[in-house]
Design an enzyme around this catalytic site. Structure first.
Site, PDB file in Angstrom:
ATOM      1  N   VAL A 269      -0.818   6.139  11.824  1.00 46.21           N
ATOM      2  CA  VAL A 269      -1.138   5.100  10.844  1.00 46.21           C
ATOM      3  C   VAL A 269       0.110   4.248  10.657  1.00 46.21           C
ATOM      4  CG1 VAL A 269      -0.513   6.474   8.811  1.00 46.21           C
ATOM      5  CG2 VAL A 269      -2.160   4.625   8.578  1.00 46.21           C
ATOM      6  N   SER A 270      -0.067   2.934  10.639  1.00 42.55           N
ATOM      7  CA  SER A 270       1.071   2.037  10.420  1.00 42.55           C
ATOM      8  C   SER A 270       1.307   1.862   8.926  1.00 42.55           C
ATOM      9  CB  SER A 270       0.810   0.669  11.066  1.00 42.55           C
ATOM     10  OG  SER A 270      -0.227  -0.002  10.374  1.00 42.55           O
ATOM     11  N   THR A 271       2.501   1.382   8.594  1.00 38.62           N
ATOM     12  CA  THR A 271       2.837   1.147   7.176  1.00 38.62           C
ATOM     13  C   THR A 271       1.873   0.148   6.552  1.00 38.62           C
ATOM     14  OG1 THR A 271       5.155   1.566   7.709  1.00 38.62           O
ATOM     15  CG2 THR A 271       4.694   0.469   5.619  1.00 38.62           C
TER      16      THR A 271
ATOM     17  N   GLU B  59      -1.253  -0.519   7.439  1.00 45.01           N
ATOM     18  CA  GLU B  59      -2.580   0.074   7.268  1.00 45.01           C
ATOM     19  C   GLU B  59      -2.613   0.979   6.045  1.00 45.01           C
ATOM     20  OE1 GLU B  59      -4.196   0.328  11.869  1.00 45.01           O
ATOM     21  OE2 GLU B  59      -2.772   1.811  11.129  1.00 45.01           O
TER      22      GLU B  59
END
Length: 554
Positions: A16-18, A20
């Site tokens: 998961v990206s920051t 998202e």
């Protein structure tokens, strides 16, 4: 789909990206919990969990857990990889298919929980390709919409992104997106911009201006000394004359300056100009005239440009020359390698520290040759390689232990805040704020942990043998001696990482780096049935297989 097969060894991958996490509330923990229960339901063994936290799926770079997963796949540690959604593995369809292809070559199935398919069948592979294409279309549509918004702002004379030296963005008086921010002049910086334009308009060159500013202690917007590139970019920016330019380059992340656009937007902006129109036009006329002048061409062939490091500042050294006349009037050209920072930023930053081209190149090739013909030197090199690798292990382990301690401490803090929240001893807003900060810190530490574990894994591999090192250096030396110049220069820049000079400007060390790619493409002979292309590297024999990067200092 039929899941009633024999239990499988499964690897769980989550990402998961920051952005998202912040915008969509995606949760790593929720992904992992769902996938664990799924594996438990079908009695599958979870071999390991690979978790990239706060990392974009744009590329494999920086995704240390994915890199570890692919290394473990080559060792057949599992026979299935499962993700919550296929786009956790990669954002681009071509990257996703490439990763899945690597897994399939090792007889490993790729399964998506949410989309309910695996690549164990033709229909599963087809579904993956179709959903990947649809997902990429959705992402591209979002990107196009964002670009459309930026394009519209530019047409209205509004700036997108960061402002250059001389300006800053402050809060505006309006409520709309167009008026809630305002660009104003920072006078101290603007005086530097005016000086640059005025100096260039009076005939001074890029290096002269950069050198003068650096002697006066002036810095760029990022706090660095001025270079010729920084001066050039400022001179070419129409924002200083009150214009807004947009869409000069397309797909900058992939194409850089090669992606020059034919549909550049250039309109009057709402911000104040720093220089007047007459000065701008004069500078642009000079820029155009200088662009048509022939560039300097150096006679001879420079083999080590960018590889030799300045003994004073460690910057890469570049080609230079001097032209003198003998007593009888004959021109004498002497070629050197000189400090790149001195050449672009002037004597306020460093000095020329020039070394003769022929002597430097001969010293490097002689040093490599000596390692081939002298067993004692080669044995010393092999010992040094293995000592450096073993010497790296303890500091890495110590750092890994410190990172693990910070992870444990952050997880304890999360539990305490959760307990306080459950007994209503902390309000929801404060709980959310503290949890967000802790999660961000935790993601940073977990990413660092993954990187350290990956480095330790490579450093703890089997020691480099004398035969391996001798074979690699021998082949490298042979190619350098028998290849034409362009191939020699290519080899140098592929394998030589750094050439260090001592305080007397003599070659003190040459650092080489061999990896799977150099071994595969440059040090191994092609099958005898295949004809050798004209100009190809003259190969003889086959180099041993390298599993990780091997750094050798001669």
């Amino acid at each position: 789909m039929n899941h009633k097969s024999s239990p499988k060894k499964v690897a769980i991958y989550a990402r998961v990206s920051t952005e998202e996490q912040a915008e969509h509330g995606y949760s790593i923990d929720a992904q992992l919990e769902t996938l664990r229960k799924y594996c438990e339901l079908y009695s599958n063994e979870v071999v390991d969990e690979y978790v990239d936290r706060g990392v974009s799926g744009k590329s494999i770079k920086g995704r240390y857990e994915l890199q570890r997963l692919l290394k473990d796949a080559e060792e057949s540690k599992f026979n299935e990889v499962i993700v919550w959604k296929f786009n956790r593995m990669a954002r681009k369809n071509i990257d996703l298919l490439h990763i899945v292809d690597l897994l399939e070559k090792n007889s490993i199935t790729f399964r998506s929980f949410s989309e309910n398919f695996d690549t164990n069948s033709s229909m599963g592979r087809f579904a993956l390709q179709m959903m990947g294409a649809v997902g990429e279309l959705e992402r591209n549509t979002i990107v196009d919409n964002v670009k459309m918004g930026h394009r519209q702002r530019a047409k209205m004379g509004l700036h997108n992104g960061k402002v250059p030296l001389g300006y800053t963005v402050v809060e505006g008086n309006g409520n709309s997106r167009e008026t809630k921010s305002e660009i104003i002049i920072v006078e101290d910086e603007a005086s530097i911009v005016r000086y640059i334009f005025e100096q260039y308009a009076t005939g001074h060159g890029l290096k002269t201006i950069a050198n003068d500013l650096n002697h006066r202690g002036r810095k760029t917007q990022k706090g660095n000394p001025f270079s010729t590139t920084a001066i050039r970019d400022l001179l070419d920016n129409p924002m200083f004359v009150g214009k807004i330019r947009y869409n000069q380059y397309e797909n900058w992340a992939e194409k850089r300056r090669k992606g020059k656009s034919s549909e550049v937007i250039l309109v009057d902006g709402h911000h104040p100009p720093i220089i007047n129109k007459a000065l701008w036009e004069k500078v642009q006329l000079l820029r155009e005239k200088k662009a048509t002048l022939p560039k300097k061409r150096f006679e001879g062939e420079y083999l080590l440009t960018g590889l030799i490091r300045c003994p004073e500042c460690s910057a890469a050294m570049t080609a230079s020359r001097t032209v003198n006349r003998s007593k009888d009037g004959e021109k004498i050209t002497r070629m050197y390698y000189s400090c790149g920072r001195f050449r672009s930023q002037g004597s306020a930053v460093c000095h020329a520290n020039s070394v003769r081209k022929v002597e430097a190149e001969q010293a490097v090739t002689d040093r490599i040759r000596q390692a081939v013909v002298n067993p004692e030197i080669l044995q010393r090199v092999v010992r040094s390689v293995n000592e450096r690798r073993s010497g790296r292990i303890k500091p890495l382990r110590d750092e890994l232990a410190a990172v693990q301690a910070r992870i444990t401490s952050l997880e304890d803090k999360k539990r305490k805040y959760l307990e306080l929240y459950e007994i209503d001893d902390i309000d929801r807003d404060m709980f959310s704020e503290r949890l967000s900060i802790l999660n961000k810190e935790l993601d940073t530490e977990l990413t660092r942990k993954s990187k350290l574990e990956l480095e330790l894994r490579d450093d703890q591999a089997d020691p480099a043998s004398y035969e391996l090192v001798r074979s690699l250096i021998t082949k490298f030396d042979a190619l350098l001696r028998h290849s034409p110049f362009q191939q020699r220069k290519t080899l140098m820049h592929l394998i030589v990482k750094k050439i260090t000079l001592d305080d007397k400007k003599r070659v003190s060390s040459v650092e080489l780096a061999f990896n799977e790619q150099t071994e595969k493409h440059f040090l191994s002979v092609a099958p005898s049935a295949e004809p050798i292309a004209e100009g190809a590297f003259p190969l003889s024999g086959k180099a041993p297989h390298i599993k990780q990067t091997l750094r050798i200092i001669i």
